[in-house]
Design an enzyme around this catalytic site. Structure first.
Site, mmCIF file in Angstrom:
data_model
loop_
_atom_site.group_PDB
_atom_site.id
_atom_site.type_symbol
_atom_site.label_atom_id
_atom_site.label_comp_id
_atom_site.label_asym_id
_atom_site.label_seq_id
_atom_site.Cartn_x
_atom_site.Cartn_y
_atom_site.Cartn_z
ATOM 1 N N CYS A 63 -6.364 -5.176 -0.930
ATOM 2 C CA CYS A 63 -5.798 -4.573 -1.705
ATOM 3 C C CYS A 63 -5.022 -5.280 -2.751
ATOM 4 O O CYS A 63 -5.026 -4.805 -4.008
ATOM 5 C CB CYS A 63 -4.672 -3.626 -0.872
ATOM 6 N N GLU A 82 -3.515 1.661 -0.756
ATOM 7 C CA GLU A 82 -3.629 0.966 -2.127
ATOM 8 C C GLU A 82 -4.900 1.067 -2.557
ATOM 9 O O GLU A 82 -5.102 1.553 -3.866
ATOM 10 C CB GLU A 82 -3.081 -0.295 -1.805
ATOM 11 N N HIS A 112 -7.660 1.753 3.051
ATOM 12 C CA HIS A 112 -6.385 1.527 2.760
ATOM 13 C C HIS A 112 -5.721 2.328 1.866
ATOM 14 O O HIS A 112 -6.373 2.711 0.656
ATOM 15 C CB HIS A 112 -5.936 0.127 2.472
ATOM 16 N N CYS A 123 -2.478 -5.973 1.806
ATOM 17 C CA CYS A 123 -3.018 -6.979 2.360
ATOM 18 C C CYS A 123 -3.865 -7.608 1.044
ATOM 19 O O CYS A 123 -3.864 -7.229 0.014
ATOM 20 C CB CYS A 123 -4.316 -6.496 3.291
#
Length: 149
Positions: A85, A54, A52, A82
């Site tokens: 993260c 992040e 992801h 999410c």
């Protein structure tokens, strides 16, 4: 407003991720009104579900930056992080995070296809306070997702 400027930049990064065949998410780390790190989602191109934007940003920051720099920086992200993260944001020492599209909006518009727990819920249970700001420019930030899902 500075937050709007940086959210627009995260949307640009999200569009780049999308053009490369990845999900449309982008993130950047800003200190003293300068972007010091950027990252795009790479779960498809890296064939790794943990890539992801992040998480990639925090991983780079943890290797390249002093913890005091991380703590003084703001993480900007095109879409609310999410739970995975959000946890990484907490452990990184970052004290401020700004997002474009809310997790609830993403869930509504993608028929609930994912784990969309608002980051304020995850970070709200932490022992250290993190300033969470958003959604910022949500309509503009949604443009990176429009037609993708």
């Amino acid at each position: 407003m500075p937050d709007e400027k940086w959210i627009r930049e995260t949307v640009r990064l999200a569009l780049e991720a999308r053009e490369r065949g990845d999900e449309p998410f982008g993130a950047l780390l800003v200190k003293d009104d300068a972007a010091i790190l950027t990252a795009r989602n790479a779960i498809n191109t890296d064939r790794d579900v943990t890539q992801h934007a992040e998480l990639r940003l925090i991983s780079k920051g943890s290797r390249q930056l002093d913890p005091a720099v991380m703590a003084a920086a703001t993480l900007y992200t095109s879409t609310e992080p999410c739970a995975m993260c959000a946890g990484a944001i907490y452990w990184s020492g970052i004290s401020r995070m700004v997002f474009g599209v809310a997790a609830t909006t993403l869930e509504e518009r993608t028929s609930g296809s994912g784990l969309h727990q608002p980051s304020r819920q995850v970070l709200g249970s932490a022992s250290r306070s993190i300033d969470v700001v958003g959604p910022v420019l949500e309509t503009d930030a949604w443009s990176a997702h429009d037609g993708y899902w």
